[in-house]
Design an enzyme around this catalytic site. Structure first.
Site, mmCIF file in Angstrom:
data_model
loop_
_atom_site.group_PDB
_atom_site.id
_atom_site.type_symbol
_atom_site.label_atom_id
_atom_site.label_comp_id
_atom_site.label_asym_id
_atom_site.label_seq_id
_atom_site.Cartn_x
_atom_site.Cartn_y
_atom_site.Cartn_z
ATOM 1 N N ASP A 137 52.164 34.176 51.632
ATOM 2 C CA ASP A 137 51.424 33.458 50.591
ATOM 3 C C ASP A 137 50.790 32.179 51.140
ATOM 4 O OD1 ASP A 137 52.292 35.172 48.402
ATOM 5 O OD2 ASP A 137 54.252 34.193 48.561
ATOM 6 N N THR A 184 47.827 39.797 43.065
ATOM 7 C CA THR A 184 47.840 41.210 42.668
ATOM 8 C C THR A 184 47.778 41.374 41.153
ATOM 9 O OG1 THR A 184 49.021 41.899 44.637
ATOM 10 C CG2 THR A 184 49.239 43.324 42.734
ATOM 11 N N ASP A 206 48.736 38.548 53.899
ATOM 12 C CA ASP A 206 48.894 38.963 52.501
ATOM 13 C C ASP A 206 47.612 39.728 52.149
ATOM 14 O OD1 ASP A 206 49.347 39.354 49.829
ATOM 15 O OD2 ASP A 206 50.178 37.346 49.491
ATOM 16 N N ILE A 261 46.573 41.316 49.416
ATOM 17 C CA ILE A 261 46.026 40.840 48.140
ATOM 18 C C ILE A 261 46.947 39.740 47.641
ATOM 19 C CG2 ILE A 261 45.384 41.369 45.769
ATOM 20 C CD1 ILE A 261 44.897 44.225 46.486
ATOM 21 N N ASP A 262 46.491 38.525 47.660
ATOM 22 C CA ASP A 262 47.252 37.453 47.029
ATOM 23 C C ASP A 262 46.618 37.244 45.659
ATOM 24 O OD1 ASP A 262 49.346 35.493 47.079
ATOM 25 O OD2 ASP A 262 47.746 34.005 47.027
ATOM 26 N N GLU A 322 53.043 41.401 54.147
ATOM 27 C CA GLU A 322 53.840 41.584 52.929
ATOM 28 C C GLU A 322 54.235 43.037 52.708
ATOM 29 O OE1 GLU A 322 52.164 40.360 49.139
ATOM 30 O OE2 GLU A 322 54.140 40.528 48.218
HETATM 31 C C1 IPD Z 1 51.874 35.794 44.222
HETATM 32 C C2 IPD Z 1 50.780 34.795 43.970
HETATM 33 C C3 IPD Z 1 51.198 33.849 42.874
HETATM 34 C C4 IPD Z 1 52.498 33.156 43.173
HETATM 35 C C5 IPD Z 1 53.583 34.157 43.470
HETATM 36 C C6 IPD Z 1 53.145 35.100 44.592
HETATM 37 P P1 IPD Z 1 51.091 38.221 45.103
HETATM 38 O O1 IPD Z 1 51.516 36.651 45.303
HETATM 39 O O2 IPD Z 1 50.520 34.035 45.122
HETATM 40 O O3 IPD Z 1 50.241 32.835 42.647
HETATM 41 O O4 IPD Z 1 52.860 32.382 42.076
HETATM 42 O O5 IPD Z 1 54.715 33.424 43.864
HETATM 43 O O6 IPD Z 1 54.145 36.058 44.805
HETATM 44 O O7 IPD Z 1 52.313 38.927 44.602
HETATM 45 O O8 IPD Z 1 49.983 38.272 44.146
HETATM 46 O O9 IPD Z 1 50.752 38.600 46.505
HETATM 47 CA CA CA Z 2 51.113 36.683 47.693
HETATM 48 CA CA CA Z 3 50.332 40.253 47.922
#
Ligand code: IPD
Ligand code: CA
Ligand code: CA
Length: 266
Positions: A217, A96, A91, A93-94, A70
Site C-alpha cells: 500500500d 479494489t 499493489d 489495484i490499490d 499483494e
Molecule cells: C486498501 C486501500 C485502502 C486502505 C486499506 C487497503 P486495497 O488497499 O489502500 O485505502 O484503507 O487499508 O487495504 O485492498 O484496495 O488494495
Molecule cells: Ca492496497
Molecule cells: Ca490491492
C-alpha cells in the site's frame, strides 16, 4: 548505479500505465469476478490478472531482483535476502473496493527498495490519467509537474486522510483515534486508496495521512510523499514484521509543521 535507477523508473512508469490500461478495460467490459480473501476482503479477478502481468514483466526483465506483491508473492523471506538485492513491491489495484463499485479513485502502485532505502515509486491512477513518480533525491512528480506538500501548519485548518482495515476487530480503537483527529482538524477524508492518499499529501491536496497499511500500500507512495517534502514517521511503536523501508504499521505522513501535533494526538 544512478543510470540504472533512471532506467528502472522509466520501466516502472511504463509498466504501471500498461497495467492501468488492463484495469480500465476490465471495468469497461465488466469482465471481472468478485471473490473474498479471509471471508471479507474483496479481491477481483482483475487484481490477480494485473498482479500476474506486472510480476511476469519484472521477472522477465530483472531475473535477479525480488518481488513482494499483494496477490502473487505476499511473503518476503527477509533472511534469504542478499545484501543489495533490489525488491519490487507491487499493489496491482490499490482501491479494489472503489474499482468494483465504479469509483475512479484507483491506482497501480510499484515501489522498489534496497536494504533500508526506498529507491523509486510509481503510483498510476488510470481513471484520472495521473502518474505520480519519485526517484530518491530527485523530487516527486505528477505527470511532468513537480510536487510540493502544502504549507499547512495549523491542525485546525488541515485536511487529513485515513483508512480502515477490512478486519473489523480493531475498529473501536481506530474510531477513538479518528474522533480525536476529527475534533481537532478541518475535516477527514476516507478516499479508499492508501497509495493515492500518500500522493495527494505530496500534491498538497491533503495535509496529512495516517493509517496502518501493508508494504504494497505504501512502498511507492511513501517515497513520493517524502520527495515532495512530507515528513514520514510512525504513531505506533515499530514492528519487526517487515523491513523498515516498507513498514506501514502506524504510518503518519504530513507537512513538516503538522507532524508533531498529529503524532501527539494519535
Ligand atoms: C486498501 C486501500 C485502502 C486502505 C486499506 C487497503 P486495497 O488497499 O489502500 O485505502 O484503507 O487499508 O487495504 O485492498 O484496495 O488494495
Ligand atoms: Ca492496497
Ligand atoms: Ca490491492
Amino acid at each position: 548505479m544512478s543510470s540504472d535507477y533512471d532506467q528502472w523508473l522509466s520501466f516502472a512508469k511504463q509498466l504501471a500505465q500498461d497495467a492501468g490500461e488492463l484495469i480500465v478495460e476490465a471495468r469497461k467490459t465488466a469482465t471481472f469476478d468478485r471473490n473474498y480473501k479471509l471471508h471479507h476482503e474483496l479481491v477481483t479477478s482483475t487484481d490477480i490478472a494485473v498482479d500476474t502481468f506486472i510480476c511476469e514483466k519484472i521477472a522477465a526483465t530483472f531475473p535477479h531482483h525480488k518481488i513482494l506483491s499483494e496477490e502473487s508473492f505476499p511473503e518476503l523471506d527477509v533472511d534469504s535476502l542478499v545484501d543489495g538485492v533490489p525488491i519490487w513491491v507491487i499493489d496491482p489495484i490499490d482501491g479494489t473496493v472503489n474499482f468494483a463499485h465504479g469509483h475512479h479513485h484507483v491506482a497501480v502502485s510499484i515501489g522498489l527498495f534496497i536494504g533500508s532505502t526506498r529507491i523509486l515509486g510509481v503510483v498510476y491512477a488510470p481513471f484520472l490519467a495521473e502518474c505520480y513518480s519519485a526517484l530518491r533525491g530527485k523530487g516527486a512528480y505528477c505527470n511532468d509537474q513537480k510536487l510540493f506538500v502544502s504549507a499547512a501548519s495549523a491542525l485546525r485548518n488541515a485536511l487529513v486522510a485515513t483508512g480502515f482495515p477490512y478486519q473489523k476487530a480493531s475498529l473501536p480503537d481506530l474510531i477513538e483515534r479518528l474522533s480525536r483527529v476529527l475534533h481537532a482538524c478541518q475535516d477527514v477524508r476516507r478516499n479508499g486508496s492508501a497509495a493515492l492518499d500518500l500522493c495527494w499529501v505530496a500534491a498538497g491536496r491533503l495535509d496529512a495521512y495516517y493509517e496502518t497499511v501493508k508494504p504494497w500500500d505504501m512502498a511507492a507512495g511513501a517515497l513520493i510523499a517524502e520527495e515532495a517534502g512530507a515528513r514520514l514517521g510512525y504513531f505506533l511503536a515499530p514492528q519487526v514484521a517487515w523491513p523498515e523501508a516498507v513498514n506501514g504499521e502506524g504510518l503518519l505522513v504530513s507537512t513538516p509543521a503538522l507532524y508533531d501535533d498529529l503524532k501527539a494526538l494519535l
